[in-house]
Write a protein that holds these residues in place. Structure first.
Motif, PDB file in Angstrom:
ATOM      1  N   GLN A   1       3.029 -33.919   4.395  1.00 61.14           N
ATOM      2  CA  GLN A   1       3.758 -32.698   4.695  1.00 61.14           C
ATOM      3  C   GLN A   1       3.370 -32.188   6.074  1.00 61.14           C
ATOM      4  OE1 GLN A   1       6.128 -31.451   2.550  1.00 61.14           O
ATOM      5  NE2 GLN A   1       5.705 -33.340   1.424  1.00 61.14           N
TER       6      GLN A   1
ATOM      7  N   ALA B   1       9.366 -26.462   9.304  1.00 60.14           N
ATOM      8  CA  ALA B   1       8.679 -27.272   8.298  1.00 60.14           C
ATOM      9  C   ALA B   1       7.278 -26.758   8.001  1.00 60.14           C
ATOM     10  CB  ALA B   1       8.612 -28.726   8.766  1.00 60.14           C
TER      11      ALA B   1
ATOM     12  N   SER C   1       5.998 -37.436   9.394  1.00 60.43           N
ATOM     13  CA  SER C   1       5.796 -37.462   7.949  1.00 60.43           C
ATOM     14  C   SER C   1       5.407 -38.851   7.454  1.00 60.43           C
ATOM     15  CB  SER C   1       7.080 -37.003   7.248  1.00 60.43           C
ATOM     16  OG  SER C   1       6.959 -37.105   5.851  1.00 60.43           O
TER      17      SER C   1
END
Length: 273
Positions: free
Chosen positions: A5, A31, A217
């Motif tokens: 993440q 994000a 990611s």
């Protein structure tokens, strides 16, 4: 390596005031990352950080200056914490016939596109290695593997970048520090204004930013945008030179012809001096 993440990661983006860099910063902040943008136009960087909000920080950064880059990294880590990801995004481009290119333009492209990337990796990667992990993502270009007419020096600079990344990646193997290269085609930014896309579609800065976030990611070395560019280059390399020339002339734009119809003087005066 599995996916990770972005929430809480410290990400620094060079050339982050506008264009691709701005979109990378914005998407990373969405994000959940803590984002720092550096740009030689400090006022534009501050305005972008203020507009995007979400605790984003801005800093003056000249990637062609060792002290400036060192200070940038030091300040980011002081304010936000250890750097997880450096995105080498800053780049410049002159377009036109090779014999019309000024020495100033040639030197600027290599100073920013090559030496700026080398400097960023040389300064940031050892810090990451000492901590046992990190990631450097470099916005290269499809010109790392192709060389459109009208972009000879630009393509040479991007070929140099890919060669450097390939060697450094091997040196860092097993250290926990990942090296990635993003190779987009023509992107709708000031850098590419007036150029031709050839057989490919015009990309948006969001397209490139989304690819960067995917690579952060789930790290991989080379990502081409559009994805078919990689296989096209690989297949063309197996063909006889004559057939390869015909194939690539159909797919790769003639930027000498495109530049003759465009006025890029404003961008080039600002970016290349």
């Amino acid at each position: 390596m599995g996916k990770r993440q972005l929430d809480g990661l410290v990400i620094a983006v060079t050339g982050g005031a506008a264009g691709i860099g701005r979109q990378i910063a914005e998407q990373a902040a969405w994000a959940g990352a803590r984002v720092a943008i550096g740009d030689r136009n400090a006022e534009a960087a501050a305005a972008t950080a203020s507009e995007l909000g979400a605790g984003m920080r801005s800093y003056p950064l000249d990637v062609t200056d060792e002290a400036s880059f060192t200070t940038f990294l030091d300040d980011v880590e002081r304010d936000l914490g250890p750097l997880d990801v450096l995105v080498n995004n800053a780049g410049v481009m002159w377009v036109g016939p090779f014999d019309a290119e000024s020495e100033t333009a040639t030197e600027a492209m290599f100073a920013v596109n090559v030496l700026g990337v080398i400097r960023g990796i040389r300064l940031a990667a050892p810090r990451m290695r000492e901590r046992g992990g990190g990631h450097v993502v470099t916005i290269a270009s499809a010109a790392s593997k192709l060389a459109p007419p009208g972009e000879a020096s630009y393509a040479a600079s991007k070929h140099a970048v890919l060669g450097y990344l390939t060697g450094v990646r091997e040196e860092l193997r097993g250290s926990g520090v990942h090296i990635s290269a993003i190779l987009p085609g023509v992107v709708d930014t000031a850098l590419a204004a007036g150029t031709d896309t050839g057989a490919a579609k015009l990309l948006s800065p969001d397209d490139v930013a989304a690819a960067v976030l995917r690579v952060i990611s789930a790290p991989r070395f080379i990502t081409t945008i559009p994805s078919y560019v990689g296989p096209l280059v690989a297949v063309s390399g197996l063909l006889p030179q004559g057939i390869r020339d015909v194939l690539l002339r159909r797919a790769v734009p003639d930027q000498v012809a495109a530049a003759a119809k465009a006025d890029r003087s404003g961008y080039e005066k600002d970016a290349l001096g």
